[in-house]
Structure formats: structure tokens, C-alpha cells
Design a protein around this motif. Structure first.
Motif, mmCIF file in Angstrom:
data_model
loop_
_atom_site.group_PDB
_atom_site.id
_atom_site.type_symbol
_atom_site.label_atom_id
_atom_site.label_comp_id
_atom_site.label_asym_id
_atom_site.label_seq_id
_atom_site.Cartn_x
_atom_site.Cartn_y
_atom_site.Cartn_z
ATOM 1 N N GLY A 1 -12.264 29.075 13.200
ATOM 2 C CA GLY A 1 -13.084 29.086 11.988
ATOM 3 C C GLY A 1 -12.244 28.704 10.786
ATOM 4 N N VAL A 2 -12.897 28.288 9.717
ATOM 5 C CA VAL A 2 -12.179 27.864 8.522
ATOM 6 C C VAL A 2 -11.386 29.021 7.922
ATOM 7 C CG1 VAL A 2 -12.437 26.931 6.192
ATOM 8 C CG2 VAL A 2 -13.880 26.078 8.040
ATOM 9 N N GLY A 3 -11.980 30.209 7.879
ATOM 10 C CA GLY A 3 -11.271 31.371 7.345
ATOM 11 C C GLY A 3 -10.027 31.685 8.147
ATOM 12 N N GLU B 1 -14.951 35.448 8.204
ATOM 13 C CA GLU B 1 -13.856 35.152 9.131
ATOM 14 C C GLU B 1 -12.533 35.730 8.652
ATOM 15 O OE1 GLU B 1 -15.793 30.909 10.629
ATOM 16 O OE2 GLU B 1 -14.190 30.940 9.135
ATOM 17 N N PHE C 1 -22.471 29.097 3.739
ATOM 18 C CA PHE C 1 -21.155 28.669 4.222
ATOM 19 C C PHE C 1 -20.056 29.564 3.661
ATOM 20 C CE2 PHE C 1 -17.356 25.970 4.293
ATOM 21 C CZ PHE C 1 -17.376 25.564 5.617
ATOM 22 N N PRO D 1 -19.380 37.084 10.352
ATOM 23 C CA PRO D 1 -19.677 35.933 9.473
ATOM 24 C C PRO D 1 -21.160 35.572 9.457
ATOM 25 C CG PRO D 1 -17.736 35.484 10.808
ATOM 26 C CD PRO D 1 -18.351 36.731 11.349
ATOM 27 N N HIS E 1 -12.377 24.139 14.007
ATOM 28 C CA HIS E 1 -12.577 25.246 13.073
ATOM 29 C C HIS E 1 -13.888 25.116 12.292
ATOM 30 C CE1 HIS E 1 -8.742 27.148 13.779
ATOM 31 N NE2 HIS E 1 -8.110 25.986 13.623
ATOM 32 N N SER F 1 -17.412 27.615 12.034
ATOM 33 C CA SER F 1 -17.899 28.104 10.737
ATOM 34 C C SER F 1 -19.291 27.568 10.422
ATOM 35 C CB SER F 1 -16.928 27.702 9.618
ATOM 36 O OG SER F 1 -15.674 28.340 9.785
ATOM 37 N N ALA G 1 -20.037 32.861 5.521
ATOM 38 C CA ALA G 1 -19.445 32.745 6.856
ATOM 39 C C ALA G 1 -17.924 32.683 6.794
ATOM 40 C CB ALA G 1 -20.000 31.509 7.559
ATOM 41 N N VAL G 2 -17.397 31.897 5.862
ATOM 42 C CA VAL G 2 -15.934 31.772 5.739
ATOM 43 C C VAL G 2 -15.319 33.106 5.325
ATOM 44 C CG1 VAL G 2 -14.075 30.642 4.473
ATOM 45 C CG2 VAL G 2 -16.019 29.303 5.272
ATOM 46 N N SER H 1 -14.002 22.314 2.929
ATOM 47 C CA SER H 1 -15.086 23.300 2.846
ATOM 48 C C SER H 1 -16.051 22.937 1.721
ATOM 49 C CB SER H 1 -14.509 24.699 2.611
ATOM 50 O OG SER H 1 -13.681 25.100 3.680
ATOM 51 N N GLU I 1 -21.813 29.491 12.501
ATOM 52 C CA GLU I 1 -22.060 30.820 11.932
ATOM 53 C C GLU I 1 -22.917 30.730 10.670
ATOM 54 O OE1 GLU I 1 -17.742 32.655 13.385
ATOM 55 O OE2 GLU I 1 -18.007 31.818 11.376
#
Length: 275
Positions: A224-226, A216, A209, A143, A72, A76, A212-213, A248, A79
């Protein structure tokens, strides 16, 4: 000056004390939260885990495993990295053009201000309709665009301020010897602007960052983290949500620190140290 330095804690000690204080406050907050939930007979039992203890978060992270976080965070970070490079490159180009053509400064500043004032959530809602669905595990366009927008304003303003710090007398010398505005930009302004530009680029790392999150969360992503946070929220897995959030923060802080080290090496005078 020497006595002041001798009275200060070493950097590692300050960091350790700060981390210990954060953990202590976290433990206190988790305990108080549980006391409040226990005092409310109508509260569901799962509500007590909404503020987990640090050890629960660590256990959730270990249970998820390095492969889970790597998959993940890899997406992220890709992106955020693409958006960071494109957004900052455009910002620096715009700032350079302003120094060569001062008449368009108002237009450039207005464009940068618009990108800053438009709510990123509204922009994401528009982009999600326009962008295609990426392949599994590949960076998504929404993102990337939001990451680029998140850094554009900061870098434009920082670069413009830095490019204007050049000594007027040095610029006059170049003009007297027949140099153009482009020569001033290349020979003087860029050098004097390095500390301000590096500072703007450093601030832009966490912003990229975050953009990007947030991108998502709008969907059309397979990883991805999101995406991972949304799944953990759906599963009411509060410790995993906290683990992802803390990871994160660590990733953004690491990027910020790396740029700080680069700034110290490239322009040591901006950090108050000798070359």
C-alpha cells in the motif's frame, strides 16, 4: 460574453502555465532549503535532501519502477474503492430514508456529524486493534473503513441538500394525485438532486484515497502507499517519499476528474453546458 471568452487562455494553456509555475516554485524552494542547510554547520548532510529537486524525484520514481508503484497503488486504490462505494451507498440510503421519514432527519445528521468529528487517527487506532491481519497484497479492513468514514458525511449532506431542491409545486401535484413520499423521491427528488449528489461523490474521491492511505500507516498491511511511505521514511529516502506523495496526488486528481466527466455526461446542466 463572447469577448470575455476570447480574452481567456485555453484550458490546456492554463494547465501548462500552472504546472510550470509549480515546478519553478519547487526549484526555488529546494535551492533555498539547501542554502539554509549549508548555513547551519550543525545540520546533518542528509538534511539537504529533505526537499529534493524535481529531477531527483523523477529519478527515484524511475528507479523504483512501474511494478513497485503498481503493487502498492493497486492495494490502496482497491481499499479506497471499496470504502468509497460502501460509504457513499450508505450515505445515499440514509438520505433517501430521511426524505421518506422526515422525523429521523436529526438523527441521521447527528450520526453523520459524529463520523465527521471523530478524529480519523483515533478511529484508526481503535480499528487496528479490532481488525485481523490481511493476506499479503490483499486490501486491509482498517483502510477500507477509514475510506468509508471519510466520504460518509460529505455525501449525506450533499444528498440531503440536493433532495430538498425539488420544486414544491411539482411535489404538490404528485400529492394531489395520491402519490406517496416514496413516489416523490423516485419521480422528482432524485432527478433534481442528481447535480448535488454527483458533486458530493466527486469531492469524496480524494477523501476516500486519503482515508485509505492514512489507514495503512497504522500497520497490519503488507503493501500500500502508506506502507511504502513508511519504509521510504525509515530508509531516509526523501526523493522516493516525494515521488509517492506526488503520485498519490495525481491518482486522487485523476479520480476527481473522472467523476467530473461523469457528472458532465449525466447532468450536463449542472456544469453549464448543453446536453
Amino acid at each position: 460574453m463572447t469577448s470575455e471568452r476570447q480574452g481567456r487562455f485555453p484550458a490546456w494553456a492554463t494547465s501548462a502555465l500552472g504546472a510550470a509555475a509549480i515546478v519553478a516554485l519547487w526549484l526555488l524552494a529546494a535551492w533555498l532549503w539547501r542554502v539554509g542547510v549549508a548555513a547551519d554547520p550543525s545540520a546533518p548532510a542528509s538534511k539537504a535532501d529533505a526537499v529534493p529537486y524535481p529531477q531527483d524525484v523523477v529519478a527515484a520514481a524511475l528507479s523504483a519502477g512501474a511494478e513497485y508503484f503498481g503493487r502498492h497503488f493497486g492495494v490502496s486504490l482497491a481499499e479506497a474503492g471499496i470504502g468509497y462505494v460502501v460509504g457513499n451507498a450508505l450515505a445515499l440510503v440514509f438520505a433517501g430514508v430521511v426524505l421518506v421519514l422526515p422525523a429521523i432527519e436529526g438523527i441521521v445528521v447527528q450520526i453523520a456529524t459524529i463520523t465527521y468529528c471523530i478524529p480519523i487517527v483515533a478511529m484508526g487506532a481503535v480499528l487496528i486493534v479490532m481488525t485481523p491481519i490481511p493476506d499479503a497484497g490483499e486490501p486491509a479492513l482498517t483502510p477500507i473503513v477509514l475510506a468509508g468514514l471519510s466520504v460518509f458525511f460529505t455525501t449525506v449532506v450533499g444528498a440531503l441538500l440536493g433532495l430538498k431542491t425539488a420544486e414544491r409545486s411539482v411535489l404538490d401535484v404528485i400529492t394531489v394525485y395520491g402519490g406517496s413520499r416514496f413516489t416523490q423521491l423516485r419521480k422528482v427528488r432524485l432527478i433534481s438532486a442528481v447535480p448535488a449528489i454527483l458533486g458530493a461523490l466527486q469531492i469524496a474521491v480524494p477523501a476516500a484515497f486519503l482515508g485509505a492511505v492514512l489507514g495503512e500507516f497504522f500497520g497490519k498491511v503488507e503493501a500500500g502507499v502508506g506502507r511504502a511511505m513508511m519504509i521510504a521514511q525509515t530508509n531516509v529516502d526523501a526523493p522516493l517519499v516525494w515521488a509517492l506523495a506526488l503520485a498519490s496526488g495525481i491518482a486522487a486528481l485523476a479520480g476527481y476528474g473522472i467523476l467530473g466527466l461523469v457528472a458532465r455526461g449525466v447532468a450536463p446542466w449542472s456544469k453549464g453546458v448543453s446536453a
